[in-house]
Write a protein that holds these residues in place. Sequence first.
Motif, PDB file in Angstrom:
ATOM      1  N   ASP A  50       0.873  -1.089  -0.139  1.00  0.00           N
ATOM      2  CA  ASP A  50      -0.075  -0.174   0.014  1.00  0.00           C
ATOM      3  C   ASP A  50       0.898   1.253   0.159  1.00  0.00           C
ATOM      4  N   ALA A  51       0.245   2.403   0.126  1.00  0.00           N
ATOM      5  CA  ALA A  51       1.094   3.757   0.030  1.00  0.00           C
ATOM      6  C   ALA A  51       2.061   3.923   0.970  1.00  0.00           C
ATOM      7  N   LYS A  52       1.490   3.552   2.187  1.00  0.00           N
ATOM      8  CA  LYS A  52       2.327   3.827   3.579  1.00  0.00           C
ATOM      9  C   LYS A  52       3.575   2.717   3.484  1.00  0.00           C
ATOM     10  N   GLN A  53       3.401   1.568   2.905  1.00  0.00           N
ATOM     11  CA  GLN A  53       4.670   0.669   2.517  1.00  0.00           C
ATOM     12  C   GLN A  53       5.421   1.325   1.648  1.00  0.00           C
ATOM     13  N   ILE A  54       5.194   1.840   0.763  1.00  0.00           N
ATOM     14  CA  ILE A  54       5.948   2.317  -0.389  1.00  0.00           C
ATOM     15  C   ILE A  54       6.706   3.512   0.319  1.00  0.00           C
ATOM     16  N   PHE A  55       6.009   4.506   1.034  1.00  0.00           N
ATOM     17  CA  PHE A  55       6.415   5.469   1.649  1.00  0.00           C
ATOM     18  C   PHE A  55       7.461   5.160   2.660  1.00  0.00           C
ATOM     19  N   ASP A  56       7.534   4.018   3.295  1.00  0.00           N
ATOM     20  CA  ASP A  56       8.504   3.727   4.092  1.00  0.00           C
ATOM     21  C   ASP A  56       9.793   2.969   3.363  1.00  0.00           C
ATOM     22  N   TRP A  57       9.371   2.446   2.297  1.00  0.00           N
ATOM     23  CA  TRP A  57      10.611   1.737   1.682  1.00  0.00           C
ATOM     24  C   TRP A  57      11.369   2.983   0.948  1.00  0.00           C
ATOM     25  N   VAL A  58      10.632   4.043   0.392  1.00  0.00           N
ATOM     26  CA  VAL A  58      11.633   4.991  -0.065  1.00  0.00           C
ATOM     27  C   VAL A  58      12.207   5.652   0.865  1.00  0.00           C
ATOM     28  N   CYS A  59      11.676   5.883   2.001  1.00  0.00           N
ATOM     29  CA  CYS A  59      12.603   6.686   3.250  1.00  0.00           C
ATOM     30  C   CYS A  59      13.691   5.791   3.446  1.00  0.00           C
ATOM     31  N   ALA A  60      13.261   4.449   3.609  1.00  0.00           N
ATOM     32  CA  ALA A  60      14.583   3.637   3.910  1.00  0.00           C
ATOM     33  C   ALA A  60      15.792   3.674   2.897  1.00  0.00           C
ATOM     34  N   ILE A  61      15.268   3.575   1.371  1.00  0.00           N
ATOM     35  CA  ILE A  61      16.138   3.458   0.505  1.00  0.00           C
ATOM     36  C   ILE A  61      17.039   4.947   0.276  1.00  0.00           C
ATOM     37  N   ARG A  62      16.314   6.030   0.511  1.00  0.00           N
ATOM     38  CA  ARG A  62      16.941   7.274   0.575  1.00  0.00           C
ATOM     39  C   ARG A  62      17.750   7.730   1.545  1.00  0.00           C
ATOM     40  N   ARG A  63      17.472   7.179   3.006  1.00  0.00           N
ATOM     41  CA  ARG A  63      18.477   7.196   4.058  1.00  0.00           C
ATOM     42  C   ARG A  63      19.605   6.430   3.835  1.00  0.00           C
ATOM     43  N   ALA A  64      19.530   5.316   3.130  1.00  0.00           N
ATOM     44  CA  ALA A  64      20.743   4.445   3.123  1.00  0.00           C
ATOM     45  C   ALA A  64      21.648   5.078   1.882  1.00  0.00           C
ATOM     46  N   LYS A  65      21.184   5.814   1.043  1.00  0.00           N
ATOM     47  CA  LYS A  65      21.944   6.174  -0.076  1.00  0.00           C
ATOM     48  C   LYS A  65      22.380   7.612   0.114  1.00  0.00           C
ATOM     49  N   LEU A  66      21.655   8.575   0.783  1.00  0.00           N
ATOM     50  CA  LEU A  66      22.045   9.753   0.902  1.00  0.00           C
ATOM     51  C   LEU A  66      22.326  10.448   2.294  1.00  0.00           C
ATOM     52  N   PRO A  67      23.186  11.266   2.435  1.00  0.00           N
ATOM     53  CA  PRO A  67      23.363  11.764   3.831  1.00  0.00           C
ATOM     54  C   PRO A  67      22.429  12.738   4.158  1.00  0.00           C
ATOM     55  N   ASP A  68      22.196  12.825   5.479  1.00  0.00           N
ATOM     56  CA  ASP A  68      21.198  13.675   6.104  1.00  0.00           C
ATOM     57  C   ASP A  68      21.831  15.054   6.197  1.00  0.00           C
ATOM     58  N   PRO A  69      21.151  16.139   5.428  1.00  0.00           N
ATOM     59  CA  PRO A  69      21.877  17.616   5.245  1.00  0.00           C
ATOM     60  C   PRO A  69      22.255  18.188   6.745  1.00  0.00           C
ATOM     61  N   ALA A  70      21.362  17.489   7.808  1.00  0.00           N
ATOM     62  CA  ALA A  70      21.512  17.967   9.121  1.00  0.00           C
ATOM     63  C   ALA A  70      23.108  17.502   9.765  1.00  0.00           C
ATOM     64  N   VAL A  71      23.583  16.611   9.240  1.00  0.00           N
ATOM     65  CA  VAL A  71      24.673  15.820   9.639  1.00  0.00           C
ATOM     66  C   VAL A  71      25.838  16.288   8.959  1.00  0.00           C
ATOM     67  N   ILE A  72      25.733  16.172   7.475  1.00  0.00           N
ATOM     68  CA  ILE A  72      26.730  16.470   6.401  1.00  0.00           C
ATOM     69  C   ILE A  72      26.001  17.346   5.439  1.00  0.00           C
ATOM     70  N   GLY A  73      26.596  18.610   5.136  1.00  0.00           N
ATOM     71  CA  GLY A  73      26.017  19.251   4.231  1.00  0.00           C
ATOM     72  C   GLY A  73      26.182  18.701   2.838  1.00  0.00           C
ATOM     73  N   ASN A  74      24.925  18.798   2.142  1.00  0.00           N
ATOM     74  CA  ASN A  74      24.839  18.731   0.748  1.00  0.00           C
ATOM     75  C   ASN A  74      23.481  19.123   0.150  1.00  0.00           C
ATOM     76  N   ALA A  75      23.460  18.946  -1.233  1.00  0.00           N
ATOM     77  CA  ALA A  75      22.302  19.429  -2.028  1.00  0.00           C
ATOM     78  C   ALA A  75      21.483  18.325  -2.586  1.00  0.00           C
ATOM     79  N   GLY A  76      21.638  17.104  -1.935  1.00  0.00           N
ATOM     80  CA  GLY A  76      21.089  16.023  -2.660  1.00  0.00           C
ATOM     81  C   GLY A  76      21.882  15.712  -3.679  1.00  0.00           C
ATOM     82  N   SER A  77      21.004  15.020  -4.993  1.00  0.00           N
ATOM     83  CA  SER A  77      21.621  14.675  -6.389  1.00  0.00           C
ATOM     84  C   SER A  77      22.064  15.880  -7.034  1.00  0.00           C
ATOM     85  N   PHE A  78      23.544  15.866  -7.089  1.00  0.00           N
ATOM     86  CA  PHE A  78      24.054  17.122  -7.782  1.00  0.00           C
ATOM     87  C   PHE A  78      23.842  17.345  -9.137  1.00  0.00           C
TER      88      PHE A  78
END
Length: 355
Positions: free
Chosen positions: A228-256
């Motif tokens: 369902d939509a909530k499951q996809i939402f959770d998956w996308v959050c997990a995927i992005r957190r595994a690949k992309l740094p949190d700007p609050a921890v290390i500065g970045n602008a996402g995909s450059f």
Amino acid sequence: MSLPPVNPPNGLALDIESDVNLKPYNTFGLPATARRLVRIRSEADVRRVVDHPELGLAPKFVLGGGSNLVLTKDVEAVVLKIEIPGIRLLEERRDAWILEVGAGVPWHEAVAWSIAQGYPGLENLALIPGTTGAAPVQNIGAYGIELKDRLDSVEVVDLITGRKAVLPAEVCAFGYRDSVFKQTGFGGLAGKSVITKVRLRLPKPWQPSLGYLDLERKMAETGITAPDAKQIFDWVCAIRRAKLPDPAVIGNAGSFFKNPVVTEEQCRDIIGRDPHIVHYPMPDGTVKLAAGWLIDACGWKGKTVGGAAVYEKQALVLVNKGEARGAEVVTLARAIQESVYGRFGIRLEPEPVVI
């Protein structure tokens, strides 16, 4: 330092500040100073700027969450810091839910709210940084969905006349990470208008978008074939957190860099030399290549220029290792562009705005 409030005829004051440090207001954490900054908390605030005796005719720079920005110098234009709140179900139609979101609402907050309230359709766009008002400018997208696929209309205020207009999605000239709000010159609205509200159209019945490899892997790992939509939402959050740094921890602008789009013939030529290249056929017959793969293939992961670096876990992301300056980020980005062009004949285009 703050300038004395300017009191317009209706008695409400503009919130004007001078010599503002912009480091906290850009996710890269780059140093720069805004000579004048105005906090925009309502549509009326935009009109007050337009009518202001000093600010009205001055150049403007619209700032949302600062997540798509590389600052290389101080900003002489008047910075309009968009902080317009509010999110609600505007209308429920037979074929769609229409949500209205203030331009200053963080985009992920709007996505999470919609899922929690039972209005699916934005789940693939979870955890994208920035404000809702900036989402149409960049035509944000992820995992098979772009903002244009969910936009009903935007409410804007003209920075010359102060007039409000509602622009339907079809006049926004959306392209890949592009829109009329990003374009300059004749017909473009960059620097000419401010988005104050965004209206999102979430289609009924809801249909999941699961065509990306990362989501297919999640289905295989979990055994959930009809999420369902909530499951996809959770998956996308997990995927992005595994690949992309949190700007609050290390500065970045996402995909450059944007993922380059090539012809089938160009793609076949590259596959002939590099058969493992990650690519996605598009409906119009073109092929989208994974910019991160191209950069990684050129050996850039972990490389640095001053305080700027290529993220070790995802070559598409440039990061601030500490005290990076905008010029160092730009130098690193240009070196990557030349390297990828030299090997693949493809010129990568940056996503962030560089000023």
